[in-house]
Scaffold this motif. Structure first.
Motif, PDB file in Angstrom:
ATOM      1  N   GLU A 134       0.849  -1.197  -0.053  1.00 11.34           N
ATOM      2  CA  GLU A 134       0.219  -0.103  -0.040  1.00 11.34           C
ATOM      3  C   GLU A 134       0.733   1.322  -0.005  1.00 11.34           C
ATOM      4  N   ASP A 135       2.255   0.968  -0.524  1.00 14.92           N
ATOM      5  CA  ASP A 135       2.787   2.310  -0.850  1.00 14.92           C
ATOM      6  C   ASP A 135       2.502   3.108  -1.928  1.00 14.92           C
ATOM      7  N   VAL A 136       1.412   3.249  -2.236  1.00 16.13           N
ATOM      8  CA  VAL A 136       0.833   4.042  -3.206  1.00 16.13           C
ATOM      9  C   VAL A 136       1.232   5.582  -3.654  1.00 16.13           C
ATOM     10  N   THR A 137       1.936   6.033  -2.507  1.00 15.87           N
ATOM     11  CA  THR A 137       2.494   7.476  -2.740  1.00 15.87           C
ATOM     12  C   THR A 137       3.983   7.298  -2.338  1.00 15.87           C
ATOM     13  N   GLY A 138       4.832   8.455  -2.253  1.00 15.32           N
ATOM     14  CA  GLY A 138       6.081   8.385  -1.867  1.00 15.32           C
ATOM     15  C   GLY A 138       7.159   7.915  -3.009  1.00 15.32           C
ATOM     16  N   ARG A 139       8.248   7.640  -2.533  1.00 19.04           N
ATOM     17  CA  ARG A 139       9.301   7.084  -3.662  1.00 19.04           C
ATOM     18  C   ARG A 139       9.023   5.549  -4.108  1.00 19.04           C
ATOM     19  N   GLY A 140       8.212   4.654  -3.208  1.00 18.84           N
ATOM     20  CA  GLY A 140       8.145   3.259  -3.630  1.00 18.84           C
ATOM     21  C   GLY A 140       9.037   2.165  -3.147  1.00 18.84           C
ATOM     22  N   HIS A 141       8.877   1.198  -3.760  1.00 16.73           N
ATOM     23  CA  HIS A 141       9.891   0.065  -3.361  1.00 16.73           C
ATOM     24  C   HIS A 141      10.400  -0.544  -4.669  1.00 16.73           C
ATOM     25  N   ILE A 142      11.571  -1.658  -4.987  1.00 19.21           N
ATOM     26  CA  ILE A 142      12.090  -1.993  -5.731  1.00 19.21           C
ATOM     27  C   ILE A 142      11.658  -3.476  -5.811  1.00 19.21           C
ATOM     28  N   THR A 143      11.422  -4.141  -7.037  1.00 16.94           N
ATOM     29  CA  THR A 143      11.033  -5.410  -7.048  1.00 16.94           C
ATOM     30  C   THR A 143      12.009  -6.112  -7.922  1.00 16.94           C
ATOM     31  N   ARG A 144      12.597  -7.343  -7.609  1.00 15.39           N
ATOM     32  CA  ARG A 144      13.117  -8.137  -8.375  1.00 15.39           C
ATOM     33  C   ARG A 144      12.897  -9.696  -8.278  1.00 15.39           C
ATOM     34  N   SER A 145      12.608 -10.283  -9.528  1.00 15.02           N
ATOM     35  CA  SER A 145      12.349 -11.745  -9.421  1.00 15.02           C
ATOM     36  C   SER A 145      13.824 -12.562  -9.077  1.00 15.02           C
ATOM     37  N   LEU A 146      13.564 -13.648  -8.336  1.00 12.96           N
ATOM     38  CA  LEU A 146      14.897 -14.345  -7.855  1.00 12.96           C
ATOM     39  C   LEU A 146      15.086 -15.604  -8.818  1.00 12.96           C
ATOM     40  N   GLY A 147      15.492 -15.532 -10.018  1.00 15.49           N
ATOM     41  CA  GLY A 147      15.802 -16.909 -10.807  1.00 15.49           C
ATOM     42  C   GLY A 147      14.801 -17.495 -11.628  1.00 15.49           C
ATOM     43  N   ALA A 148      13.520 -17.014 -11.543  1.00 18.52           N
ATOM     44  CA  ALA A 148      12.530 -17.706 -12.169  1.00 18.52           C
ATOM     45  C   ALA A 148      11.360 -16.714 -12.384  1.00 18.52           C
ATOM     46  N   ALA A 149      10.383 -17.001 -13.374  1.00 14.74           N
ATOM     47  CA  ALA A 149       9.168 -16.332 -13.460  1.00 14.74           C
ATOM     48  C   ALA A 149       8.301 -16.514 -12.298  1.00 14.74           C
ATOM     49  N   CYS A 150       7.427 -15.421 -12.068  1.00 14.81           N
ATOM     50  CA  CYS A 150       6.575 -15.690 -10.897  1.00 14.81           C
ATOM     51  C   CYS A 150       5.166 -15.489 -11.447  1.00 14.81           C
ATOM     52  N   ARG A 151       4.384 -16.230 -10.555  1.00 17.54           N
ATOM     53  CA  ARG A 151       2.894 -16.274 -10.880  1.00 17.54           C
ATOM     54  C   ARG A 151       2.325 -15.637  -9.657  1.00 17.54           C
ATOM     55  N   THR A 152       1.459 -14.773  -9.846  1.00 16.32           N
ATOM     56  CA  THR A 152       0.883 -14.010  -8.646  1.00 16.32           C
ATOM     57  C   THR A 152      -0.524 -13.729  -8.736  1.00 16.32           C
ATOM     58  N   VAL A 153      -1.330 -13.551  -7.584  1.00  9.43           N
ATOM     59  CA  VAL A 153      -2.664 -13.206  -7.774  1.00  9.43           C
ATOM     60  C   VAL A 153      -2.638 -12.042  -6.896  1.00  9.43           C
ATOM     61  N   CYS A 154      -3.396 -10.797  -7.307  1.00  8.53           N
ATOM     62  CA  CYS A 154      -3.374  -9.642  -6.864  1.00  8.53           C
ATOM     63  C   CYS A 154      -4.734  -9.479  -6.328  1.00  8.53           C
ATOM     64  N   ILE A 155      -5.146  -8.931  -5.116  1.00  7.46           N
ATOM     65  CA  ILE A 155      -6.317  -8.722  -4.488  1.00  7.46           C
ATOM     66  C   ILE A 155      -6.279  -7.293  -4.067  1.00  7.46           C
ATOM     67  N   GLU A 156      -7.223  -6.541  -4.894  1.00  6.38           N
ATOM     68  CA  GLU A 156      -7.349  -5.145  -4.417  1.00  6.38           C
ATOM     69  C   GLU A 156      -8.243  -5.136  -3.270  1.00  6.38           C
ATOM     70  N   MET A 157      -7.854  -4.191  -2.311  1.00  2.90           N
ATOM     71  CA  MET A 157      -8.592  -4.156  -1.177  1.00  2.90           C
ATOM     72  C   MET A 157      -9.178  -2.350  -1.130  1.00  2.90           C
ATOM     73  N   PRO A 158     -10.394  -2.405  -0.482  1.00  2.00           N
ATOM     74  CA  PRO A 158     -11.163  -1.264  -0.109  1.00  2.00           C
ATOM     75  C   PRO A 158     -10.344  -0.118   0.520  1.00  2.00           C
ATOM     76  N   ASP A 159     -10.611   1.175   0.691  1.00  2.00           N
ATOM     77  CA  ASP A 159      -9.756   1.907   1.520  1.00  2.00           C
ATOM     78  C   ASP A 159     -10.349   2.053   2.883  1.00  2.00           C
ATOM     79  N   SER A 160     -11.562   1.045   3.186  1.00  2.00           N
ATOM     80  CA  SER A 160     -11.765   0.896   4.457  1.00  2.00           C
ATOM     81  C   SER A 160     -11.049  -0.295   5.117  1.00  2.00           C
ATOM     82  N   PHE A 161     -10.155  -1.053   4.581  1.00  2.00           N
ATOM     83  CA  PHE A 161      -9.636  -2.245   4.993  1.00  2.00           C
ATOM     84  C   PHE A 161      -8.143  -1.579   5.741  1.00  2.00           C
TER      85      PHE A 161
END
Length: 132
Positions: free
Chosen positions: A90-117
């Motif tokens: 939830e770092d949707v503002t600011g500088r953010g973060h760095i993401t790197r895959s480590l050796g293999a392709a990644c399969r992910t599921v992203c679940i958007e959460m409401p502001d109330s969470f």
């Protein structure tokens, strides 16, 4: 069940903290409380993924279904997210973060959460992420 929480501090730098989803006994084992979500996205990323500083596109859980990634933030700390690992980004503002895959392709599921969470309801005395 552990979640790696990535959020923007007041100084605009992203932070990494670990939180624990409370689970309670049920007829099938242990379960969490049901939370409302607003959307779901499925993603396959390249094995050579190297994203420089970027913000989370939305407040979302990211569940690694295959592969391993590393998340790094501005204070130099980083965390490995293994196959089966869970992030709440939830770092949707600011500088953010760095993401790197480590050796293999990644399969992910992203679940958007409401502001109330509010993930802080799960805060415990777990230690910070550091270089996990």
């Amino acid at each position: 069940m552990e979640v790696i929480w990535i959020y923007a501090g007041e100084d605009g730098e992203s932070r990494i903290e670990r939180v624990e989803i409370p689970l309670e006994p049920s007829g099938v084992g242990l379960v969490s409380r049901l939370e409302q979500a607003t959307g779901v996205l499925f993603r396959d990323t390249r094995a050579d993924l190297r994203l420089g500083y970027h913000n989370a596109p939305r407040r979302q859980f990211v569940i690694n279904m295959g592969g391993e990634t590393e998340i790094a933030v501005g204070d130099g700390s980083s965390v490995r997210v293994p196959d089966g690992g869970i992030i709440f980004a939830e770092d949707v503002t600011g500088r953010g973060h760095i993401t790197r895959s480590l050796g293999a392709a990644c399969r992910t599921v992203c679940i958007e959460m409401p502001d109330s969470f509010d993930i802080t309801k799960w805060r415990t005395s777990l230690p910070g992420a550091g270089s996990a």
